[in-house]
Design an enzyme around this catalytic site. Sequence first.
Site, short mmCIF file in Angstrom:
data_model
loop_
_atom_site.label_atom_id
_atom_site.label_comp_id
_atom_site.label_asym_id
_atom_site.label_seq_id
_atom_site.Cartn_x
_atom_site.Cartn_y
_atom_site.Cartn_z
CD GLU A 71 -1.48 -2.54 1.37
OE1 GLU A 71 -2.16 -3.49 0.95
OE2 GLU A 71 -0.41 -2.71 1.99
CG HIS A 98 12.30 14.21 11.07
ND1 HIS A 98 13.28 13.38 11.56
CD2 HIS A 98 12.11 15.15 12.03
CE1 HIS A 98 13.66 13.80 12.76
NE2 HIS A 98 12.95 14.88 13.06
#
Length: 145
Positions: A71, A98
């Site tokens: 996925e 991040h």
Amino acid sequence: MKIAIASDHAGYRYKERIKAHLAELGHEVADHGCHSTESCDYPDFIRPAAEAVANGGADRAIVLGGSGNGEAIVANRVRGVRCALCWNVETAELGRRHNNANCLSIGERQVSEELALAIVDTWLTTPFDGGRHQRRIDLIDAASA
């Protein structure tokens, strides 16, 4: 927030639980399938959810499968999507801080339902840190142009 959600058959149960959780939190949810535990081909459902993020139809997407690997790979093939495969709250937090992950992938066979919901909550509420991290995202985007 408008959130696209999709799964294959192996992620269907968590998709339904997460969809209800998101609605309880007041988010608008667009379900791109699948709609049962009957075996299916995950790209048919994951790609439209990722494309919804890329084209502005959704703010973020959550995709689910057995491991979450396939996925995440499908979602990351869509230009402009940064899908983080997360297996604990720390990876969800770092994916947002991040990487400004706008798509979350979870493997139903890898984490408990309680942990999956905690991952979703962390991913939804953690801000992007920007700064040096934006520079790195810009480099990623330039490489895929």
